[in-house]
Design an enzyme around this catalytic site. Structure first.
Site, PDB file in Angstrom:
ATOM      1  N   ASP A 181       0.850  -1.188   0.000  1.00  7.66           N
ATOM      2  CA  ASP A 181       0.000   0.000   0.000  1.00  7.66           C
ATOM      3  C   ASP A 181       0.889   1.242   0.000  1.00  7.66           C
ATOM      4  O   ASP A 181       1.711   1.423   0.898  1.00  7.66           O
ATOM      5  CB  ASP A 181      -0.887  -0.019   1.253  1.00  7.66           C
ATOM      6  CG  ASP A 181      -1.946   1.066   1.242  1.00  7.66           C
ATOM      7  OD1 ASP A 181      -1.796   2.045   0.485  1.00  7.66           O
ATOM      8  OD2 ASP A 181      -2.920   0.946   2.001  1.00  7.66           O
ATOM      9  N   GLU A 257      -0.726 -10.989  -8.074  1.00  6.11           N
ATOM     10  CA  GLU A 257      -1.957 -10.488  -8.683  1.00  6.11           C
ATOM     11  C   GLU A 257      -1.832  -9.012  -9.053  1.00  6.11           C
ATOM     12  O   GLU A 257      -2.288  -8.588 -10.119  1.00  6.11           O
ATOM     13  CB  GLU A 257      -3.136 -10.702  -7.725  1.00  6.11           C
ATOM     14  CG  GLU A 257      -3.668 -12.120  -7.684  1.00  6.11           C
ATOM     15  CD  GLU A 257      -2.778 -13.094  -6.937  1.00  6.11           C
ATOM     16  OE1 GLU A 257      -2.977 -14.310  -7.094  1.00  6.11           O
ATOM     17  OE2 GLU A 257      -1.868 -12.638  -6.205  1.00  6.11           O
TER      18      GLU A 257
END
Length: 282
Positions: A181, A257
């Site tokens: 993040d 991913e």
């Protein structure tokens, strides 16, 4: 007359069916494990974690690597009053950590490439962790004859708070920090997975010669991670030639991913590796 079940109920029914059913070769479906993209690492998530690395039950995560009862009895240490004396020991330690593993793409891809290493995905989000655990269970069933994926597992954990609770000094040979993040706002920078404090914790758990792998599509975050690791005296950035020769770098670029999403969007991928130096003699 009752209407059709809502999406939440469908997700719960699906996961309950998997839990109560026999071992399945079928991979879990992501749509039944949806959760927010990020979690606040400073919140109280009611996580379970050991008081110390010696009290972690690793055998339940890597049953194929657990010592037999006879071997455990032969190496039993004097009791210290903790529960650690009753835990089944592993034949070897976990040494690769995929921190913030998401849906487990890298953890699963590394398992057959590093067959002699125990690999651990660590994820703070509950439903995402459950998905990775079910994914690994299914892969183990699929590869029962070959024995692949017995060296991979996943736990729910907040490594920003509890990493030393899981790993002893110099235990790890590799740590992966993939597409963390970015926390763009300045007041949120304290929640980034790399900081002055966390660099010191990484230095504690990574053995000399070990590598920390970082990748992000956000250049500002890349520069932030490089700055903080370069500022720590026990880390040295790996030269680009050596970096590109490491097969784990290509896996990191292509198998997560988030990495696949960046590729689809033709986005950049900023990579940096840092080698753990030997401790000074004093």
């Amino acid at each position: 007359m009752a209407g059709p079940p809502n999406k939440k109920q469908k997700r719960e029914d699906y996961r309950t069916a998997r839990e109560n059913g026999e071992e399945s070769k079928e991979l879990p479906k992501k749509k039944f494990y949806r959760q927010r993209a990020h979690a606040n690492p400073f919140s109280d998530h009611r996580l379970a974690y050991p008081a110390s690395p010696a009290q972690m039950d690793w055998a339940s995560h890597y049953p194929a690597y657990a010592e037999s009862a006879a071997a455990s009895e032969g190496t039993e240490e004097p009791s210290t009053g903790s529960d650690s004396s009753s835990l089944k020991k592993l034949k070897q330690d976990v040494e690769v950590a995929d921190i913030g593993c998401g849906f487990g793409g890298l953890t699963v891809a590394l398992a057959p490439k590093l067959p002699n290493s125990l690999i651990l995905g660590m994820e703070i989000r509950a439903q995402v962790t459950e998905y990775v655990q079910e994914r690994i269970k299914a892969l183990r069933v699929q590869e029962k004859e070959s024995g692949l994926f017995q060296n991979a597992s996943c736990i729910r954990a907040n490594t920003m708070k509890f990493m030393p609770n899981f790993f002893k000094k110099h235990q790890l040979s590799k740590i992966f920090l993939c597409f963390p993040d970015p926390h763009f706002k300045a007041r949120k920078h304290k929640a980034r997975i790399v900081s002055t404090t966390l660099a010191a914790e990484y230095a504690y758990v990574v053995r000399p010669g070990g590598i920390i792998y970082t990748i992000t599509d956000v250049e500002d975050l890349h520069n932030w991670m490089v700055t903080h690791f370069n500022a720590h005296p026990t880390f040295e950035r790996v030269a680009e030639e050596e970096q590109e020769a490491d097969e784990c770098v290509n896996i990191m670029r292509t198998e997560t991913e988030e990495g696949k999403k960046v590729t689809r969007n033709n986005g950049p991928k900023f990579v940096a590796l840092f080698k753990r130096l030997e401790d000074p003699p004093w």
